[in-house]
Design a protein around this motif. Structure first.
Motif, PDB file in Angstrom:
ATOM      1  N   GLY A  13       4.169   4.371  -8.923  1.00 39.35           N
ATOM      2  CA  GLY A  13       5.038   3.696  -7.967  1.00 39.35           C
ATOM      3  C   GLY A  13       6.032   4.641  -7.313  1.00 39.35           C
ATOM      4  N   PRO A  14       7.019   4.080  -6.601  1.00 41.76           N
ATOM      5  CA  PRO A  14       8.003   4.882  -5.877  1.00 41.76           C
ATOM      6  C   PRO A  14       8.709   5.931  -6.735  1.00 41.76           C
ATOM      7  CG  PRO A  14       8.215   2.587  -5.260  1.00 41.76           C
ATOM      8  CD  PRO A  14       7.218   2.639  -6.379  1.00 41.76           C
ATOM      9  N   SER A  15       8.892   7.125  -6.170  1.00 43.27           N
ATOM     10  CA  SER A  15       9.552   8.277  -6.792  1.00 43.27           C
ATOM     11  C   SER A  15       8.756   8.873  -7.952  1.00 43.27           C
ATOM     12  CB  SER A  15      10.969   7.936  -7.264  1.00 43.27           C
ATOM     13  OG  SER A  15      11.769   7.534  -6.182  1.00 43.27           O
ATOM     14  N   MET A  16       7.506   8.475  -8.088  1.00 40.96           N
ATOM     15  CA  MET A  16       6.671   9.057  -9.145  1.00 40.96           C
ATOM     16  C   MET A  16       5.780  10.139  -8.556  1.00 40.96           C
ATOM     17  SD  MET A  16       7.249   7.865 -12.140  1.00 40.96           S
ATOM     18  CE  MET A  16       5.793   8.105 -13.156  1.00 40.96           C
ATOM     19  N   PRO A  17       5.807  11.332  -9.186  1.00 39.53           N
ATOM     20  CA  PRO A  17       4.848  12.357  -8.773  1.00 39.53           C
ATOM     21  C   PRO A  17       3.531  12.140  -9.519  1.00 39.53           C
ATOM     22  CG  PRO A  17       6.497  13.290 -10.247  1.00 39.53           C
ATOM     23  CD  PRO A  17       6.737  11.813 -10.214  1.00 39.53           C
ATOM     24  N   VAL A  18       2.437  12.321  -8.821  1.00 35.73           N
ATOM     25  CA  VAL A  18       1.148  12.098  -9.465  1.00 35.73           C
ATOM     26  C   VAL A  18       0.107  13.034  -8.853  1.00 35.73           C
ATOM     27  CG1 VAL A  18       0.345  10.250  -7.915  1.00 35.73           C
ATOM     28  CG2 VAL A  18      -0.331  10.226 -10.307  1.00 35.73           C
ATOM     29  N   GLU A  19      -0.758  13.544  -9.694  1.00 35.04           N
ATOM     30  CA  GLU A  19      -1.811  14.430  -9.220  1.00 35.04           C
ATOM     31  C   GLU A  19      -3.071  13.608  -9.007  1.00 35.04           C
ATOM     32  OE1 GLU A  19      -3.118  18.885 -10.396  1.00 35.04           O
ATOM     33  OE2 GLU A  19      -3.349  17.395 -11.961  1.00 35.04           O
ATOM     34  N   ILE A  20      -3.640  13.701  -7.809  1.00 32.04           N
ATOM     35  CA  ILE A  20      -4.811  12.881  -7.536  1.00 32.04           C
ATOM     36  C   ILE A  20      -6.072  13.728  -7.307  1.00 32.04           C
ATOM     37  CG2 ILE A  20      -3.417  11.004  -6.584  1.00 32.04           C
ATOM     38  CD1 ILE A  20      -4.279  11.770  -3.828  1.00 32.04           C
ATOM     39  N   ILE A  21      -7.178  13.155  -7.751  1.00 30.95           N
ATOM     40  CA  ILE A  21      -8.485  13.784  -7.590  1.00 30.95           C
ATOM     41  C   ILE A  21      -9.367  12.845  -6.781  1.00 30.95           C
ATOM     42  CG2 ILE A  21     -10.547  14.612  -8.814  1.00 30.95           C
ATOM     43  CD1 ILE A  21      -8.900  15.186 -11.183  1.00 30.95           C
ATOM     44  N   VAL A  34       1.127  14.396  -5.296  1.00 31.35           N
ATOM     45  CA  VAL A  34       1.750  13.550  -4.286  1.00 31.35           C
ATOM     46  C   VAL A  34       2.968  12.868  -4.883  1.00 31.35           C
ATOM     47  CG1 VAL A  34       1.386  11.544  -2.799  1.00 31.35           C
ATOM     48  CG2 VAL A  34      -0.479  13.152  -3.176  1.00 31.35           C
ATOM     49  N   LEU A  35       4.045  12.886  -4.136  1.00 31.28           N
ATOM     50  CA  LEU A  35       5.222  12.137  -4.556  1.00 31.28           C
ATOM     51  C   LEU A  35       5.191  10.806  -3.804  1.00 31.28           C
ATOM     52  CD1 LEU A  35       8.036  12.482  -6.133  1.00 31.28           C
ATOM     53  CD2 LEU A  35       8.930  12.490  -3.823  1.00 31.28           C
ATOM     54  N   ILE A  36       5.100   9.733  -4.567  1.00 25.13           N
ATOM     55  CA  ILE A  36       5.023   8.404  -3.944  1.00 25.13           C
ATOM     56  C   ILE A  36       6.415   7.991  -3.474  1.00 25.13           C
ATOM     57  CG2 ILE A  36       4.347   5.984  -4.288  1.00 25.13           C
ATOM     58  CD1 ILE A  36       2.036   8.071  -4.430  1.00 25.13           C
ATOM     59  N   GLN A  37       6.478   7.452  -2.270  1.00 22.12           N
ATOM     60  CA  GLN A  37       7.775   7.013  -1.742  1.00 22.12           C
ATOM     61  C   GLN A  37       7.880   5.510  -1.563  1.00 22.12           C
ATOM     62  OE1 GLN A  37       7.103  10.049   1.031  1.00 22.12           O
ATOM     63  NE2 GLN A  37       9.170  10.816   0.799  1.00 22.12           N
ATOM     64  N   GLU A  38       6.777   4.909  -1.152  1.00 21.63           N
ATOM     65  CA  GLU A  38       6.755   3.455  -0.997  1.00 21.63           C
ATOM     66  C   GLU A  38       5.492   2.941  -1.657  1.00 21.63           C
ATOM     67  OE1 GLU A  38       8.849   1.287   0.445  1.00 21.63           O
ATOM     68  OE2 GLU A  38      10.277   2.728   1.275  1.00 21.63           O
ATOM     69  N   GLY A  39       5.555   1.724  -2.169  1.00 21.89           N
ATOM     70  CA  GLY A  39       4.365   1.107  -2.711  1.00 21.89           C
ATOM     71  C   GLY A  39       3.909   1.701  -4.027  1.00 21.89           C
ATOM     72  N   THR A  40       2.724   1.277  -4.435  1.00 20.47           N
ATOM     73  CA  THR A  40       2.134   1.758  -5.685  1.00 20.47           C
ATOM     74  C   THR A  40       0.701   2.168  -5.400  1.00 20.47           C
ATOM     75  OG1 THR A  40       3.537   0.289  -6.993  1.00 20.47           O
ATOM     76  CG2 THR A  40       1.539   1.094  -8.051  1.00 20.47           C
ATOM     77  N   VAL A  41       0.377   3.398  -5.772  1.00 17.10           N
ATOM     78  CA  VAL A  41      -0.991   3.867  -5.578  1.00 17.10           C
ATOM     79  C   VAL A  41      -1.771   3.636  -6.863  1.00 17.10           C
ATOM     80  CG1 VAL A  41      -0.558   6.289  -6.225  1.00 17.10           C
ATOM     81  CG2 VAL A  41      -2.423   5.738  -4.653  1.00 17.10           C
ATOM     82  N   LYS A  42      -3.018   3.195  -6.708  1.00 20.41           N
ATOM     83  CA  LYS A  42      -3.820   2.865  -7.884  1.00 20.41           C
ATOM     84  C   LYS A  42      -5.132   3.627  -7.872  1.00 20.41           C
ATOM     85  CE  LYS A  42      -1.687  -1.639  -8.001  1.00 20.41           C
ATOM     86  NZ  LYS A  42      -1.549  -2.860  -7.246  1.00 20.41           N
ATOM     87  N   ALA A  43      -5.597   3.977  -9.053  1.00 18.31           N
ATOM     88  CA  ALA A  43      -6.888   4.652  -9.174  1.00 18.31           C
ATOM     89  C   ALA A  43      -7.954   3.759  -8.552  1.00 18.31           C
ATOM     90  CB  ALA A  43      -7.204   4.926 -10.636  1.00 18.31           C
ATOM     91  N   GLY A  44      -8.885   4.375  -7.848  1.00 18.60           N
ATOM     92  CA  GLY A  44      -9.953   3.617  -7.205  1.00 18.60           C
ATOM     93  C   GLY A  44      -9.650   3.256  -5.770  1.00 18.60           C
ATOM     94  N   GLN A  45      -8.374   3.386  -5.380  1.00 17.21           N
ATOM     95  CA  GLN A  45      -8.003   3.055  -4.006  1.00 17.21           C
ATOM     96  C   GLN A  45      -8.446   4.139  -3.036  1.00 17.21           C
ATOM     97  OE1 GLN A  45      -3.773   2.291  -4.040  1.00 17.21           O
ATOM     98  NE2 GLN A  45      -4.097   0.086  -3.776  1.00 17.21           N
ATOM     99  N   LEU A  72       0.862  -1.181   0.000  1.00 18.62           N
ATOM    100  CA  LEU A  72       0.000   0.000   0.000  1.00 18.62           C
ATOM    101  C   LEU A  72       0.897   1.229   0.000  1.00 18.62           C
ATOM    102  CD1 LEU A  72      -2.794  -1.060   2.515  1.00 18.62           C
ATOM    103  CD2 LEU A  72      -3.080  -0.612   0.071  1.00 18.62           C
ATOM    104  N   ALA A  73       0.542   2.193  -0.813  1.00 17.49           N
ATOM    105  CA  ALA A  73       1.425   3.336  -1.037  1.00 17.49           C
ATOM    106  C   ALA A  73       1.528   4.292   0.145  1.00 17.49           C
ATOM    107  CB  ALA A  73       0.955   4.112  -2.269  1.00 17.49           C
ATOM    108  N   ILE A  74       2.711   4.885   0.253  1.00  7.84           N
ATOM    109  CA  ILE A  74       2.950   6.012   1.162  1.00  7.84           C
ATOM    110  C   ILE A  74       3.564   7.113   0.309  1.00  7.84           C
ATOM    111  CG2 ILE A  74       4.128   6.848   3.232  1.00  7.84           C
ATOM    112  CD1 ILE A  74       4.616   3.930   4.009  1.00  7.84           C
ATOM    113  N   GLY A  75       3.106   8.339   0.494  1.00  8.51           N
ATOM    114  CA  GLY A  75       3.692   9.447  -0.243  1.00  8.51           C
ATOM    115  C   GLY A  75       3.539  10.736   0.533  1.00  8.51           C
ATOM    116  N   HIS A  76       4.026  11.830  -0.052  1.00  8.46           N
ATOM    117  CA  HIS A  76       3.858  13.129   0.586  1.00  8.46           C
ATOM    118  C   HIS A  76       3.321  14.147  -0.412  1.00  8.46           C
ATOM    119  CE1 HIS A  76       6.244  11.567   3.953  1.00  8.46           C
ATOM    120  NE2 HIS A  76       5.591  12.469   4.635  1.00  8.46           N
ATOM    121  N   VAL A  77       2.497  15.036   0.107  1.00 10.39           N
ATOM    122  CA  VAL A  77       1.913  16.086  -0.721  1.00 10.39           C
ATOM    123  C   VAL A  77       2.973  17.139  -1.020  1.00 10.39           C
ATOM    124  CG1 VAL A  77       0.173  17.921  -0.824  1.00 10.39           C
ATOM    125  CG2 VAL A  77      -0.369  15.731   0.274  1.00 10.39           C
ATOM    126  N   VAL A  78       3.146  17.428  -2.289  1.00 13.09           N
ATOM    127  CA  VAL A  78       4.101  18.444  -2.715  1.00 13.09           C
ATOM    128  C   VAL A  78       3.376  19.780  -2.891  1.00 13.09           C
ATOM    129  CG1 VAL A  78       5.662  19.130  -4.562  1.00 13.09           C
ATOM    130  CG2 VAL A  78       5.551  16.740  -3.861  1.00 13.09           C
TER     131      VAL A  78
END
Ligand code: GDP
Ligand code: MG
Length: 370
Positions: free
Chosen positions: A310-318, A273-284, A253-259
């Motif tokens: 996944g890790p080290s990926m920045p992603v914008e979430i809604i 959010v910059l993901i640091q651990e795990g992989t965040v998936k749409a719908g989660q 399960l993903a852990i990240g921080h808001v940039v």
């Protein structure tokens, strides 16, 4: 820190706040409607009203799996470095990042409309790098003061014609305090009055010594204007990353921080959010600072919709219920119920803190009058 606001407790028990105040008074506890009372007092007064009290301890830790300490180390694989570009104003931070993004392998793609999300993923021939485009040192400091270690490497930009300036020193101190390795990019080398040796000399006075001067800090002469030294700079970042042996487990399960976060009129709260651990998936379902939500959609730094990051990926979430703050942690949880519970608990604690602050103010002003 188990506390509850008196009014809230009364409401939940279905009794009048005034009755509770009177009951508390009878127990020798003076309290006002907005005051927070501790668990033990709440338990006592509830018993007085004929409630049977059952202690159901709420542990965020049992819901949020933020610990990576006891994870099987073999699950951790190499991840890309996360880099923050810092330096004095006008020394060329934005220009450098622009050039890096334009010269990267993925640039020139169809569409190519790059939106500002505060963080970028850049592919180079030798590996990927994530760049954080912090609007200022404040964001970096804010994150650090909240315990978020999002940056692996700092690129300190110093203009060769201007030398070390106040914000250069400031940035240097931030990087040192965060114990993040520094790579010095001596920019504007194209200028006739460029004096890179002066930059080396001035930085040496601040304890930063170049490798060719017997120190261990990498320096590289660059020009964002004439595109000089950019591949060398990226090479150095990847070299430094190798030394750091950066790893993460993508299968959890993903852990990240808001940039960065903002409210979009049409789409609601948006958080990069910059993901640091795990992989965040749409719908989660995720918890993000005080808020939560089911991820409705995610976008990468090119504005393209993605289904996971996944890790080290920045992603914008809604899909969040509110706008989190830069530096807030985002944690994916197993379902919506868990997300709601953690977020509800945090919101309640925040409200209690706010009310406690206010009632203290009234008490203080009361005493002043006495
Ligand atoms: P920032 O405040 O650190 O983000 O600096 P900017 O990237 O906005 O650059 C400030 C100014 O310096 C702009 O006018 C840029 O065009 C200029 N500049 C940036 N890099 C270079 C460079 O390598 N050479 C020259 N001659 N000018 C540069
Ligand atoms: Mg700038």
């Amino acid at each position: 820190d188990d506390t509850i606001v008196l009014a809230e407790l009364a409401k939940r028990m279905g009794i009048k706040a005034n009755d509770m105040i009177i009951k508390l008074m009878g127990m020798g506890v003076m309290a006002t409607v907005n005051q927070t009372i501790d668990y033990d007092t709440a338990e006592l007064v509830a018993t007085e009203f004929g409630f049977e009290v059952e202690r159901a301890a709420f542990e965020e830790e049992t819901i949020l799996s933020t610990s990576v300490v006891d994870e099987d180390p073999s699950l951790r694989v190499t991840r890309s470095p996360v880099v923050t570009i810092m330096g004095h104003v006008d020394h060329g931070k934005t220009s450098l990042l622009d050039v890096i993004r334009k010269t990267s392998v993925t640039s020139g793609e169809a569409g190519g409309i790059t939106q500002h999300i505060g963080a970028y993923h850049v592919e180079t021939e030798n590996g990927a790098i994530a760049f954080l485009d912090t609007p200022g040192h404040e964001a970096f400091t804010a994150m650090r003061s909240r315990g978020a270690k999002v940056t692996d490497i700092v690129i300190l930009v110093v203009a060769a014609d201007d030398g070390v300036m106040p914000q250069t020193v400031e940035a240097l101190n931030h990087a040192k305090a965060a114990e993040v390795p520094i790579i010095v990019a001596v920019n504007k080398i194209d200028k006739p009055d460029a004096d890179p040796d002066r930059v080396k000399r001035e930085l040496s006075e601040h304890g930063v010594l170049a490798e060719d001067w017997g120190g261990d800090t990498m320096f590289v002469n660059v020009s964002a204007k004439s595109h000089v030294g950019i591949p060398e700079l990226l090479e150095m970042v990847l070299l430094q990353a190798e030394v750091l042996e950066l790893v993460a487990n993508p299968d959890r399960l993903a852990i990240g921080h808001v940039v960065e976060a903002k409210l979009d009129i049409g789409r609601g709260p948006l958080a990069t959010v910059l993901i640091q651990e795990g992989t965040v998936k749409a719908g989660q379902s995720v918890v993000c600072g005080m808020y939560h939500g089911k991820i409705r959609a995610m976008f990468n730094d090119k504005g393209e919709q993605v289904s996971e990051a996944g890790p080290s990926m920045p992603v914008e979430i809604i899909g969040l219920t509110g706008v989190p703050e830069a530096g807030d942690e985002m944690v994916a949880v197993k379902d919506e119920k868990d997300a709601r519970q953690v977020s509800g608990h945090r919101l309640q604690k925040a409200r209690a803190r706010e009310l406690a602050k206010n009632s203290r103010v009234t008490l203080d002003s009361l005493f002043e009058r006495l």
